[in-house]
Every structure is written in structure tokens, then in C-alpha cells.
Design an enzyme around this catalytic site. Structure first.
Site, PDB file in Angstrom:
ATOM      1  N   SER A  45      -4.304   5.657   4.651  1.00  0.00           N
ATOM      2  CA  SER A  45      -5.195   4.493   4.776  1.00  0.00           C
ATOM      3  C   SER A  45      -4.767   3.490   5.836  1.00  0.00           C
ATOM      4  O   SER A  45      -5.567   2.656   6.254  1.00  0.00           O
ATOM      5  CB  SER A  45      -5.313   3.782   3.420  1.00  0.00           C
ATOM      6  OG  SER A  45      -4.043   3.360   2.969  1.00  0.00           O
ATOM      7  N   THR A  66      -6.307  10.282   0.945  1.00  0.00           N
ATOM      8  CA  THR A  66      -6.528   9.068   0.158  1.00  0.00           C
ATOM      9  C   THR A  66      -7.905   9.121  -0.477  1.00  0.00           C
ATOM     10  O   THR A  66      -8.776   9.883  -0.054  1.00  0.00           O
ATOM     11  CB  THR A  66      -6.456   7.816   1.055  1.00  0.00           C
ATOM     12  OG1 THR A  66      -7.466   7.898   2.068  1.00  0.00           O
ATOM     13  CG2 THR A  66      -5.091   7.678   1.706  1.00  0.00           C
ATOM     14  N   ASP A 146     -20.818  -1.882 -12.904  1.00  0.00           N
ATOM     15  CA  ASP A 146     -20.975  -0.976 -11.761  1.00  0.00           C
ATOM     16  C   ASP A 146     -22.463  -0.878 -11.454  1.00  0.00           C
ATOM     17  O   ASP A 146     -23.136   0.063 -11.899  1.00  0.00           O
ATOM     18  CB  ASP A 146     -20.380   0.397 -12.070  1.00  0.00           C
ATOM     19  CG  ASP A 146     -20.259   1.270 -10.831  1.00  0.00           C
ATOM     20  OD1 ASP A 146     -21.191   1.251  -9.994  1.00  0.00           O
ATOM     21  OD2 ASP A 146     -19.232   1.966 -10.685  1.00  0.00           O
ATOM     22  N   ARG A 208      -9.405  -2.487  -3.411  1.00  0.00           N
ATOM     23  CA  ARG A 208      -9.423  -2.862  -1.998  1.00  0.00           C
ATOM     24  C   ARG A 208      -9.213  -4.370  -1.902  1.00  0.00           C
ATOM     25  O   ARG A 208      -9.873  -5.152  -2.588  1.00  0.00           O
ATOM     26  CB  ARG A 208     -10.743  -2.447  -1.339  1.00  0.00           C
ATOM     27  CG  ARG A 208     -10.899  -0.943  -1.152  1.00  0.00           C
ATOM     28  CD  ARG A 208      -9.894  -0.429  -0.119  1.00  0.00           C
ATOM     29  NE  ARG A 208      -9.956   1.021   0.049  1.00  0.00           N
ATOM     30  CZ  ARG A 208      -9.148   1.883  -0.558  1.00  0.00           C
ATOM     31  NH1 ARG A 208      -8.242   1.429  -1.417  1.00  0.00           N
ATOM     32  NH2 ARG A 208      -9.232   3.172  -0.323  1.00  0.00           N
ATOM     33  N   GLU A 237      -3.607  -6.758   5.242  1.00  0.00           N
ATOM     34  CA  GLU A 237      -2.368  -5.978   5.140  1.00  0.00           C
ATOM     35  C   GLU A 237      -1.969  -5.460   6.531  1.00  0.00           C
ATOM     36  O   GLU A 237      -2.833  -5.066   7.309  1.00  0.00           O
ATOM     37  CB  GLU A 237      -2.574  -4.795   4.191  1.00  0.00           C
ATOM     38  CG  GLU A 237      -2.853  -5.182   2.755  1.00  0.00           C
ATOM     39  CD  GLU A 237      -3.131  -3.964   1.867  1.00  0.00           C
ATOM     40  OE1 GLU A 237      -2.967  -2.818   2.354  1.00  0.00           O
ATOM     41  OE2 GLU A 237      -3.526  -4.146   0.710  1.00  0.00           O
ATOM     42  N   HIS A 254       0.496  -2.440  -2.057  1.00  0.00           N
ATOM     43  CA  HIS A 254      -0.470  -1.347  -1.992  1.00  0.00           C
ATOM     44  C   HIS A 254       0.193  -0.017  -2.361  1.00  0.00           C
ATOM     45  O   HIS A 254       0.061   0.985  -1.643  1.00  0.00           O
ATOM     46  CB  HIS A 254      -1.101  -1.268  -0.596  1.00  0.00           C
ATOM     47  CG  HIS A 254      -2.448  -0.614  -0.595  1.00  0.00           C
ATOM     48  ND1 HIS A 254      -3.427  -0.935   0.325  1.00  0.00           N
ATOM     49  CD2 HIS A 254      -2.987   0.358  -1.385  1.00  0.00           C
ATOM     50  CE1 HIS A 254      -4.501  -0.189   0.107  1.00  0.00           C
ATOM     51  NE2 HIS A 254      -4.252   0.601  -0.925  1.00  0.00           N
ATOM     52  N   GLY A 257      -1.233   3.589  -6.169  1.00  0.00           N
ATOM     53  CA  GLY A 257      -1.530   5.018  -6.145  1.00  0.00           C
ATOM     54  C   GLY A 257      -0.447   5.861  -5.509  1.00  0.00           C
ATOM     55  O   GLY A 257      -0.677   7.016  -5.150  1.00  0.00           O
TER      56      GLY A 257
END
Length: 383
Positions: A45, A66, A146, A208, A237, A254, A257
């Protein structure tokens, strides 16, 4: 073929070595000169993949190991007949482990039980769906927002974001970054919504960074330091807002994950996509390559208190405080931006909850249910 791979993609040689020469480059350093004579780019990313990087190169395929794709100009790739694949869901369990470890820590600090909280999940994709499944298994009240899925599936049980904010004790942000359109998520949690957050609410952002207005959040915390905040993703970032960093409860660079298992899954998914694109045989499978975790099993007595046992197992496998302290150490030594990248590049090995086998007596009913709900691998003893 020549293959350029981000330095931090695991098992690239094992998966792709039979198909050509592999060149490793740190993700933020990849530039047009590096890709000019390669056939495949394997990115993460932190690398912007677009016309500026690829125009005039020989690249025929781009894979990002990713979930997200907002760092890739997918339309430009398609217009120039360059194949593309990402790895949706590859590290979803890793992010869920991060969220649960953080929630467990914060609720213990407050002296309350996680089961006493109502958790609002914003974004019901790969991560949000799996987080919801684990929380429901724990009998935790969950709310979901959502709008795209609600419209597509006719879901009447989904809430608007404002209704979720009003009712939830915990708000977990797991949306992709969409900058325009009816369902844009850029600054979804904007200044106005941040002002409506109640004192004591927990905000977790592990999707994000730009989905939360970082400036507005900092100003709220500077004025009234009355929220519990977990930020793994940030605006700008790696040059993140240092004042905001100092104000949040759990600050990480970050890495939600960043389990080894999630990274390896991402490599395998991109490898399979490359094989399909070029008509190559799929010869490798992750099960043949995955290393055993150094902590393989724990044995628990049937009378172990479920919540205390859960805390012990979570911290044995992944304690989020390690990353809080590690990031702090790196940024003090190297500065914020360089420390952010350096900690990610040198990230210590982390395995997912599911890699830890817990051995229990067959009569450990509540204990078993609690540990299974968190994603641990349970083996029942015969006696």
C-alpha cells in the site's frame, strides 16, 4: 520474466522464483527507473502505482498484496492492458485480532466487560463482517452501518452512521477510502460528527486514515480529552500529526493487518492471479510453505476463569501494547515519518489467534465458547 517485489512481501522467492528473476526494493523507494525493464510489479500500500510510475515500462501485470487498492490507478492499468490483482480479505483476520486486543485492553483499563459494550461497525466488508461474526459469538450487541450494502441487499437492520454513533459505545471504522460519489468515505467521520461523539465513547480506526478527519479529532481531544481513541491508520502517512499521536490511547503505524499469516495469504492470492493471467501452472500452495508458530499450544484447566484465560491467551499471541511501545521507541529515535516506516519495515513476527492451539478439558463449556469466539484453535482432551 523479471519481477520487482516490495522488500516486505514474504515468500516472493518461494512463490515466484520458478518464473523469473526477482528484484527486491523498499516500497517507498520504487520508482520509474526500477520498473522500466520488469514484467511484473508486486507492491504494497505504500507504493503509488499509476501512469507516472509505469508509463514507458515493460510491465504487463501489477499485483498488490493488500486488501485496499486506493494506491493503484486501476483505470489507467485497464486502459493500458496491464493486468491487475489485489488480495481482498488476506489480512482481515489480522485486523480483527488487532481490534479485539485493543478492545480487551481498553475495557480492562476501564474495569468493565467487553460484553457490556455495544459495538458499532462502520463498513461490513471482509474485516467488518468477520469482526461482527466474532463479536456475535461472544454475545456482544452489534450495530452495522454500510449504506452501499444496505441498498444492494435491501438490509433494513443496518443503521445510518448518525444513528450508529448515537447508540454505540464503540465505533469501529472499516471502510475503504472513496473520495467522490454518493457513498464517499473521505472524512466520513467529519468535524460535525466528531463533535457529536459522547464522552467515554471508544473510536477505533483501522481501515483508511482519511476516513476520519484527523485535524478535527485532534482539536476535539485537545479541547476535551474525553474519548478513548485507537488509531492504526492516519492521514498523511508516514508524516502523521504528532500532536494527535500524543493524544490517542493506542497509536500504531498501520500494522493492524501485519500478521505474518495475512501477508503470506496476500502473496499466495497474487501468485494465483499471476498464474491465471499468464496461463502458468499453480505449483505452490501456502500450506507447503507456512512456518510453524514458535508458540504452538497452551494447555488450560477447565476451571480457568474465562475472561482471565482469554486475556492471557490474547496477550500470549498478540498484545497490542508491543506495537504501541515499539512505535514510540522508533519515532523517538528516528523522528515520526522515518520511525513510522522503519517500524513497519522491521516489524516483528506476529501470528494470528487461529495459529495458537488451546487444549481444554471436554467439560470446559463457557471457557471453550469464549476462546473459540475470539478465533483460537481449540483441541479437546480425551480426559
Amino acid at each position: 520474466m523479471r519481477i520487482l517485489a516490495d522488500k516486505n512481501i514474504p515468500l516472493a522467492e518461494e512463490f515466484f522464483g520458478n518464473y523469473g528473476e526477482i528484484v527486491r526494493v523498499p516500497g517507498r523507494e520504487i520508482n520509474a527507473a526500477h520498473v522500466r525493464d520488469v514484467d511484473i510489479v508486486l507492491a504494497r500500500s505504500i507504493t503509488r502505482v499509476d501512469q507516472a510510475l509505469l508509463e514507458g515500462s515493460k510491465v504487463r501485470f501489477v499485483g498488490t498484496a493488500t486488501i485496499g487498492t486506493d494506491h493503484v490507478d486501476v483505470d489507467w492499468l485497464r486502459a493500458n492492458n496491464i493486468g491487475f490483482a489485489n488480495a481482498p480479505g488476506c489480512n482481515a483476520d489480522s485486523v480483527v485480532d488487532y481490534v479485539l486486543s485493543s478492545l480487551l485492553l481498553l475495557t480492562e483499563e476501564e474495569g468493565c466487560r467487553l460484553r457490556d459494550k455495544t459495538v458499532g461497525i462502520v463498513g461490513a466488508g471482509n474485516v467488518g463482517k468477520r469482526l461482527h461474526e466474532r463479536l456475535i459469538d461472544l454475545d456482544i450487541n452489534c450495530l452495522i452501518c454500510d449504506p452501499p450494502r444496505a441498498e444492494a441487499e435491501g438490509r433494513k437492520d443496518f443503521l445510518s452512521l448518525d444513528a450508529l454513533i448515537e447508540r454505540a459505545d464503540v465505533i469501529c471504522m472499516h471502510t475503504p477510502l472513496i473520495r467522490q460519489g454518493e457513498h464517499a468515505t473521505y472524512h466520513l467521520l467529519d468535524r460535525e460528527r466528531i463533535q457529536t461523539l459522547r464522552a467515554g465513547q471508544i473510536l477505533i480506526s483501522a481501515g483508511r486514515g482519511a476516513c476520519v478527519d484527523n485535524t478535527a479529532l485532534r482539536e476535539r481531544l485537545e479541547r476535551k480529552h474525553d474519548l478513548r481513541v485507537v488509531l492504526d491508520v492516519w492521514e498523511n502517512e508516514p508524516a502523521i500529526d504528532q500532536a494527535l499521536y500524543a493524544l490517542v490511547d493506542i497509536a500504531t503505524p498501520h500494522i493492524a493487518g501485519y500478521s505474518l499469516d495475512g501477508k503470506m495469504r496476500g502473496t499466495e492470492m497474487v501468485y494465483q492471479a499471476v498464474c491465471r493471467h499468464f496461463g502458468l501452472p499453480i505449483r505452490c500452495k501456502l500450506g507447503q510453505l507456512k512456518p510453524e508458530p514458535w508458540l504452538r499450544r497452551l494447555v488450560l484447566s477447565g476451571w480457568a476463569p474465562p475472561l482471565e484465560a482469554l486475556s492471557t491467551c490474547v496477550r500470549a499471541c498478540y498484545d497490542v501494547r508491543r506495537d504501541v511501545l515499539g512505535f514510540d521507541r522508533y519515532q523517538r529515535r528516528l523522528g515520526m515519518a522515518q520511525g513510522f516506516d522503519a517500524y513497519r519495515a522491521e516489524y516483528p513476527t506476529r501470528r494470528e489467534f487461529s495459529t495458537l492451539r488451546l487444549e481444554l478439558k471436554r467439560n470446559a463449556g463457557e471457557l471453550r465458547e469464549t476462546l473459540e469466539s475470539f478465533g483460537f484453535n481449540i483441541k479437546l482432551a480425551n480426559k
